[in-house]
Design an enzyme around this catalytic site. Structure first.
Site, PDB file in Angstrom:
ATOM      1  N   TYR A 177       0.853  -1.204   0.000  1.00  0.00           N
ATOM      2  CA  TYR A 177       0.000   0.000   0.000  1.00  0.00           C
ATOM      3  C   TYR A 177       0.878   1.240   0.000  1.00  0.00           C
ATOM      4  O   TYR A 177       1.793   1.346   0.815  1.00  0.00           O
ATOM      5  CB  TYR A 177      -0.901   0.024   1.243  1.00  0.00           C
ATOM      6  CG  TYR A 177      -2.135  -0.809   1.075  1.00  0.00           C
ATOM      7  CD1 TYR A 177      -3.266  -0.283   0.470  1.00  0.00           C
ATOM      8  CD2 TYR A 177      -2.156  -2.125   1.494  1.00  0.00           C
ATOM      9  CE1 TYR A 177      -4.404  -1.055   0.293  1.00  0.00           C
ATOM     10  CE2 TYR A 177      -3.291  -2.907   1.319  1.00  0.00           C
ATOM     11  CZ  TYR A 177      -4.407  -2.362   0.717  1.00  0.00           C
ATOM     12  OH  TYR A 177      -5.524  -3.118   0.535  1.00  0.00           O
ATOM     13  N   GLY A 205       6.350   3.918  10.284  1.00  0.00           N
ATOM     14  CA  GLY A 205       6.899   4.354  11.569  1.00  0.00           C
ATOM     15  C   GLY A 205       6.945   3.159  12.490  1.00  0.00           C
ATOM     16  O   GLY A 205       7.186   2.033  12.041  1.00  0.00           O
ATOM     17  N   CYS A 231       9.809  -0.553  15.325  1.00  0.00           N
ATOM     18  CA  CYS A 231      10.682  -1.589  14.756  1.00  0.00           C
ATOM     19  C   CYS A 231      11.325  -1.223  13.431  1.00  0.00           C
ATOM     20  O   CYS A 231      12.553  -1.156  13.345  1.00  0.00           O
ATOM     21  CB  CYS A 231       9.902  -2.888  14.630  1.00  0.00           C
ATOM     22  SG  CYS A 231       9.453  -3.547  16.239  1.00  0.00           S
TER      23      CYS A 231
END
Ligand SMILES: NC(=O)c1ccc[n+]([C@@H]2O[C@H](COP(=O)([O-])OP(=O)(O)OC[C@H]3O[C@@H](n4cnc5c(N)ncnc54)[C@H](O)[C@@H]3O)[C@@H](O)[C@H]2O)c1
Length: 442
Positions: free
Chosen positions: A257, A263, A266
């Site tokens: 997408y 963000g 990880c």
């Protein structure tokens, strides 16, 4: 089995709770006294679907305990998970101070053989450092206790953490002896009943697997965002392109997408930590650095569209923001695109009216603390009242089919900047909106 989990954050609390749910006796440890005393009172520090009920139930049943005392926790366990944070250090590498502090405490406090399992995301070679740190502490005590260090990286997704933990795609375990693998097989057997998902390997490969997985997913996102940026310039529609490529089973639909950047706790730090590891070992990564660079720029794309539309000086303008969390179904705002976008707008004088179903307290108290141009409201429609335009940043379900008439009534101008491509452009235009998406020409 008797388990302790050191570090009671997103991963530690979910891990501990899910093991308790399977009948194990689990003690979750944290140095944050407030967090532990609240957990004892039944106050859950994070939002994660399904977690609260499971914590409360297991705590009540006596299978899940909370303490700040690692010594007490180790006395009551044979298996100890390390699940503390590994934030990004100044040079991009994973900061191992918390992991090694826990290793030292384990060496200082263990009273019998322990299986020490690294669940935190740590660079290749960390298990050796953990082993050396525990051994040093034991040597200082003059103790001849033995222990094993095992790598068991965690792949859960925030927002679906319980589901991921209870039904894992795979359980990756790195160990150096068969007995350790057997303990881990037994521990995870209840989660992999219908077919064996246990992937046994050496410790370094297990440590690397976690970084490779996150780097691959981040790469897919940045790749698609790059395609989106090209689409927009050449007059193609990335939403169509996504369908066109996703239907190829070699590519697939997941993680392609387009949007306003990734963000979370990880991807940003793990991509950079892996790049740093590569450089430390004399290899200059090309793809990893590009993935990060694309993402850095992508977090600014939505704000750039606002500036293109309203001009560089945004004083006197108010923008509604829908969504602050780095993704839906979590209150986590670590590295969230919303932080960059909002700061880009407010530094140009704009005022923000923000709504998020779960993350407001995080924004208010940490990530946007001190930004006096941000006001928080209790509903998505309240955010729109008298706003010059709306920015959709996190794709919460409640934003999927809003009342567009109500939106038009409330907004000063019917303008939407959609950072997650939630609606169909032609329908939005028919409804009378000026509608901007990522990767779709105006
Ligand atoms: N959050 C995720 O979605 C996710 C998914 C997979 C892997 N991971 C990895 O798991 C690890 C933990 O991540 P998180 O998001 O749960 O972190 P977090 O920041 O939510 O939690 C870490 C906890 O450890 C505690 N802590 C720090 N030092 C301690 C010590 N010495 N003794 C006891 N507790 C201590 C902190 O107080 C905090 O509560 C990281 O390495 C992360 O990369 C995270």
């Amino acid at each position: 089995m008797k388990i302790s989990v050191i570090g009671t954050g997103y991963v530690g609390l979910v891990t501990g709770t899910c093991f308790a749910e399977m009948g194990n006796r689990v003690t979750c440890v944290d140095i944050d006294e407030e967090k532990i005393s609240k957990l004892k009172e039944g106050v859950i520090p994070i939002y994660e679907p399904g977690l609260e009920d499971m914590v409360l139930e297991n705590h009540k049943k006596g299978t899940l305990h909370f303490t700040t005392d690692i010594k007490e926790a180790l006395q009551h366990s044979d298996i100890c998970f390390i699940a503390v944070g590994t934030p990004m250090g100044e040079d991009g590498s994973a900061d191992l101070q918390y992991v090694l502090a826990v290793a030292k405490s384990i060496g200082e406090n263990m009273t019998h053989h322990m299986y020490v399992i690294d669940k935190s995301t740590v660079p290749v070679g960390t298990a050796e450092k953990v082993k050396a740190t525990i051994q040093e502490a034991l040597d200082r005590r003059g103790s001849d206790l033995t222990f094993d260090v095992i790598s068991n990286p965690e792949f859960l997704k925030e927002g679906a953490a319980i589901e991921d933990f209870m039904k894992p795609d795979r359980v990756v375990v790195g160990a150096d002896n068969e007995e350790a693998f057997e303990v881990m097989r037994e521990l995870y057997a209840p989660f992999t009943k219908n077919h064996d998902r246990f992937v046994a390997m050496d410790v370094k490969s297990a440590e690397m697997t976690k970084y490779a997985a996150n780097a691959m997913l981040a790469t897919k996102i940045s790749f698609m965002n790059e395609i989106a940026n090209i689409c927009e310039r050449v007059g193609a529609n990335v939403n169509m392109v996504r369908k066109g490529i996703g239907s190829d089973s070699r590519i697939g639909f997941s993680f392609i997408y387009p949007g306003c950047g990734y963000g979370g706790s990880c991807f940003p730090k793990d991509v950079q930590a892996l790049a740093k590891t590569a450089k430390d070992f004399g290899y200059t990564p090309k793809i990893l650095d590009a993935v990060e660079e694309v993402n850095y720029a992508q977090k600014r794309v939505l704000a750039d569209k606002v500036v293109d539309r309203f001009g560089e000086d945004l004083s006197g303008k108010t923008f509604a923001v829908w969504g602050l969390a780095f993704k839906p179904e979590t209150d986590d705002m670590r590295e969230a695109s919303s932080i960059t976008i909002i700061n880009e707008l407010t530094k140009r004088g704009a005022k923000i009216k923000a709504y998020d179903p779960k993350a407001e307290h995080e924004a208010r108290n940490f990530y946007l603390k001190g930004n006096e141009n941000v006001e928080y409201v209790d509903s998505k429609y309240d955010a729109l009242t008298d706003a010059d335009a709306m920015l959709l940043i996190t794709e919460w379900k409640e934003f999927r089919s809003p009342d567009f008439d109500e939106m038009k009534l409330r907004l000063k101008n019917p303008i939407i900047f959609d950072g997650r491509n939630q609606y169909k452009q032609s329908t939005m235009q028919k409804r009378g909106f000026e509608y901007y998406q990522i990767g779709v020409p105006k």
